[in-house]
Scaffold this motif. Sequence first.
Motif, PDB file in Angstrom:
ATOM      1  N   TYR A 133      56.224  43.812  38.628  1.00 32.19           N
ATOM      2  CA  TYR A 133      55.134  42.849  38.689  1.00 32.19           C
ATOM      3  C   TYR A 133      54.230  43.038  37.474  1.00 32.19           C
ATOM      4  O   TYR A 133      54.152  44.106  36.878  1.00 32.19           O
ATOM      5  CB  TYR A 133      54.291  43.052  39.951  1.00 32.19           C
TER       6      TYR A 133
ATOM      7  N   SER B  16      46.104  38.366  40.966  1.00 30.98           N
ATOM      8  CA  SER B  16      47.114  38.894  41.873  1.00 30.98           C
ATOM      9  C   SER B  16      48.313  39.434  41.109  1.00 30.98           C
ATOM     10  O   SER B  16      48.359  39.383  39.887  1.00 30.98           O
ATOM     11  CB  SER B  16      47.560  37.789  42.836  1.00 30.98           C
ATOM     12  N   LEU B  17      49.272  39.944  41.855  1.00 32.77           N
ATOM     13  CA  LEU B  17      50.502  40.455  41.265  1.00 32.77           C
ATOM     14  C   LEU B  17      51.494  39.307  41.104  1.00 32.77           C
ATOM     15  O   LEU B  17      51.796  38.603  42.065  1.00 32.77           O
ATOM     16  CB  LEU B  17      51.127  41.528  42.158  1.00 32.77           C
ATOM     17  N   MET B  18      51.976  39.148  39.889  1.00 32.54           N
ATOM     18  CA  MET B  18      52.952  38.104  39.614  1.00 32.54           C
ATOM     19  C   MET B  18      54.312  38.754  39.430  1.00 32.54           C
ATOM     20  O   MET B  18      54.493  39.604  38.565  1.00 32.54           O
ATOM     21  CB  MET B  18      52.562  37.330  38.355  1.00 32.54           C
TER      22      MET B  18
ATOM     23  N   GLY C  49      54.007  31.358  38.730  1.00 31.71           N
ATOM     24  CA  GLY C  49      54.902  31.803  39.795  1.00 31.71           C
ATOM     25  C   GLY C  49      54.377  31.465  41.164  1.00 31.71           C
ATOM     26  O   GLY C  49      53.218  31.099  41.339  1.00 31.71           O
ATOM     27  N   GLN C  50      55.219  31.624  42.157  1.00 26.48           N
ATOM     28  CA  GLN C  50      54.843  31.266  43.515  1.00 26.48           C
ATOM     29  C   GLN C  50      53.824  32.260  44.066  1.00 26.48           C
ATOM     30  O   GLN C  50      53.960  33.472  43.858  1.00 26.48           O
ATOM     31  CB  GLN C  50      56.094  31.277  44.385  1.00 26.48           C
ATOM     32  N   GLN C  51      52.815  31.789  44.770  1.00 29.96           N
ATOM     33  CA  GLN C  51      51.842  32.656  45.389  1.00 29.96           C
ATOM     34  C   GLN C  51      51.456  32.138  46.755  1.00 29.96           C
ATOM     35  O   GLN C  51      51.599  30.969  47.065  1.00 29.96           O
ATOM     36  CB  GLN C  51      50.576  32.763  44.525  1.00 29.96           C
TER      37      GLN C  51
ATOM     38  N   TYR D 234      59.440  39.557  47.304  1.00 28.55           N
ATOM     39  CA  TYR D 234      58.136  39.536  47.953  1.00 28.55           C
ATOM     40  C   TYR D 234      57.148  38.783  47.078  1.00 28.55           C
ATOM     41  O   TYR D 234      56.986  39.099  45.895  1.00 28.55           O
ATOM     42  CB  TYR D 234      57.630  40.956  48.174  1.00 28.55           C
ATOM     43  N   ILE D 235      56.480  37.834  47.675  1.00 28.64           N
ATOM     44  CA  ILE D 235      55.475  37.039  46.983  1.00 28.64           C
ATOM     45  C   ILE D 235      54.103  37.490  47.465  1.00 28.64           C
ATOM     46  O   ILE D 235      53.889  37.668  48.672  1.00 28.64           O
ATOM     47  CB  ILE D 235      55.647  35.539  47.272  1.00 28.64           C
ATOM     48  N   PHE D 236      53.172  37.651  46.521  1.00 28.48           N
ATOM     49  CA  PHE D 236      51.857  38.168  46.867  1.00 28.48           C
ATOM     50  C   PHE D 236      50.811  37.071  46.992  1.00 28.48           C
ATOM     51  O   PHE D 236      50.867  36.052  46.298  1.00 28.48           O
ATOM     52  CB  PHE D 236      51.403  39.192  45.828  1.00 28.48           C
ATOM     53  N   GLY D 237      49.869  37.310  47.867  1.00 29.22           N
ATOM     54  CA  GLY D 237      48.732  36.426  48.013  1.00 29.22           C
ATOM     55  C   GLY D 237      47.769  36.580  46.854  1.00 29.22           C
ATOM     56  O   GLY D 237      47.906  37.479  46.028  1.00 29.22           O
ATOM     57  N   THR D 238      46.781  35.690  46.822  1.00 33.84           N
ATOM     58  CA  THR D 238      45.824  35.660  45.720  1.00 33.84           C
ATOM     59  C   THR D 238      44.775  36.762  45.814  1.00 33.84           C
ATOM     60  O   THR D 238      44.052  37.004  44.864  1.00 33.84           O
ATOM     61  CB  THR D 238      45.123  34.303  45.675  1.00 33.84           C
ATOM     62  N   GLY D 239      44.713  37.443  46.940  1.00 35.89           N
ATOM     63  CA  GLY D 239      43.826  38.594  47.063  1.00 35.89           C
ATOM     64  C   GLY D 239      42.472  38.275  47.666  1.00 35.89           C
ATOM     65  O   GLY D 239      41.933  37.182  47.483  1.00 35.89           O
TER      66      GLY D 239
END
Lengths: 115, 112
Positions: A36, A43-45, B1-3, B100-105
């Motif tokens: 990432y 956030s983590l991309m 990318g997807q979030q 695994y796709i992460f949320g924006t936090g």
Amino acid sequence: GAVVSQHPSRVICKSGTSVKIECRSLDFQATTMFWYRQFPKKSLMLMATSNEGSKATYEQGVEKDKFLINHASLTLSTLTVTSAHPEDSSFYICSAQRLEANVLTFGAGSRLTVL
Amino acid sequence: GQQLNQSPQSMFIQEGEDVSMNCTSSSIFNTWLWYKQDPGEGPVLLIALYKAGELTSNGRLTAQFGITRKDSFLNISASIPSDVGIYFCAGQVTSGTYKYIFGTGTRLKVLA
């Protein structure tokens, strides 16, 4: 248990040089590791999915020739930033997937600064 | 990318208060993970959820996997100053590389 070591934690390099970042799972085997990238306060991309013994799967927009990923063993994946430029400066974080728990364990991250 | 969409984006709360944050997506996920990240560090796993409807606790933290498999929430009870940090949800896609796709936090700040 479930420790992932990432090295180096910080690296400063000159524009045009290449930098290698290592990600090791210390007490478990990881057939899959994920790389990432994280910009400040973002956030983590996901950059790519690294599979042991096969080519990495890159996300759309990530240049595979610029970000070389090698996953030669069940405990080590490496990310090489080739011909680095200032826009490559970022926080790079690896994670290893623990299959028995279907979770990701993260390294501490590597902060790359390209001058 | 997807979030994933995560809310709130940030919050200031008083010590002792309860906190709630959530993640939503237009896609379904196999697994939901919740992480906390301190500045300059990698994320640390808080809770993992594997089944729709599952409710799991870890100390003062409670998280649930939404019935539709498109959302999840995290609650923190009786917040303390060390809860400060950024909280991320992560969803595992159901095909392909099972990435695994992460949320924006959610950036949490606790006022003593």
